[in-house]
Design an enzyme around this catalytic site. Structure first.
Site, PDB file in Angstrom:
ATOM      1  CB  ILE A  63      -1.420  -9.621 -14.600  1.00 41.53           C
ATOM      2  CG1 ILE A  63      -2.805  -9.553 -13.932  1.00 41.53           C
ATOM      3  CG2 ILE A  63      -1.410 -10.721 -15.655  1.00 41.53           C
ATOM      4  CD1 ILE A  63      -3.949  -9.174 -14.904  1.00 41.53           C
ATOM      5  CB  SER A  64      -1.196 -11.755  -9.174  1.00 39.81           C
ATOM      6  OG  SER A  64      -0.242 -10.860  -8.659  1.00 39.81           O
TER       7      SER A  64
END
Ligand code: SAH
Length: 214
Positions: A63-64
């Site tokens: 997940i960024s």
């Protein structure tokens, strides 16, 4: 899992942290405040949801980092009702941010497991997007052209097929480079064959891979 006052407090702090790192776009900061990132995390990492870091989400993907999400989203200049193609659904966190900004989102993921998870989860917390399992290198010609294209994995070069699916006046944001780091690149389509390319600093993403996994 629910969204509590404690989570909201943690998000307020995260917004402040992202603001301190240079993001001044109030619409983007508001979206970061609204989206419950802890609901997008893998169970083992939930307690870190409001740290400004990337975390594993399975299938070797991440997940960024919220700062990166905010940075890309700001560069993309998302307006209400914009038709946006996202390449790399991952957890669906960035998808939710785009939905918060009023975009009509089409998102593609090459990992079947992540695609299934995001597609079934996002509607349960009120985010409607159109999900595809496939190779984002190809874009989604049957839904083109797009006002905006956002690539959330690092590409070796700007895919011609994605450029071709951008509306005139449209913007694509894509990290371009090798596996060690990429330059955040913004492509503005000024005419049929006219593209203005600007660079916006170095980031590290998981790679944009060709084809789809099983
Ligand atoms: N936006 C995501 C970031 C996920 S990381 C989030 O907020 O969680 C990037 C994602 O791009 C990974 O899930 C990876 O599987 C996906 N990806 C890589 N190459 C791709 C391709 N060619 N087509 C579609 N998705 C791709």
């Amino acid at each position: 899992m629910t969204d509590t006052y404690r989570h909201k407090g943690l998000r307020r702090n995260l917004v402040q942290e992202v603001r301190n790192k240079g993001i001044e776009d109030e619409r983007v900061l508001e979206a970061i405040f609204k989206v419950p990132r802890h609901l997008f995390m893998d169970t083992g990492f939930v307690k870190y949801a409001y740290k400004d870091q990337a975390f594993p989400i399975g299938c070797g993907q991440t997940i960024s980092q919220p700062f990166t999400v905010a940075f890309q989203t700001h560069l993309l200049e998302v307006k209400k009702h914009c038709k946006v193609l996202e390449v790399g659904t991952g957890s669906g966190y960035q998808t939710a941010i785009l939905c918060e900004l009023g975009a009509k989102v089409y998102t593609i993921e090459r990992q079947r497991e992540l695609y299934i998870k995001a597609q079934s989860f996002l509607p349960t917390i009120g985010y409607k997007a159109t999900f595809f399992y496939g190779d984002g290198y190809e874009g989604k010609p049957s839904y083109a052209p797009f006002d905006r294209i956002l690539v959330t994995a690092g590409a070796a070069e700007i895919p011609e097929k994605l450029k071709a699916q951008l509306k005139e006046g449209g913007i694509m944001v894509i990290p371009v480079g090798d596996s060690s780091s990429q330059v955040m690149t913004r492509v503005l389509r000024k005419g049929e064959d006219e593209f203005e390319v600007t660079e916006h600093g170095r980031f590290v993403f998981v790679p944009l891979l060709k084809g789809k996994s099983v």
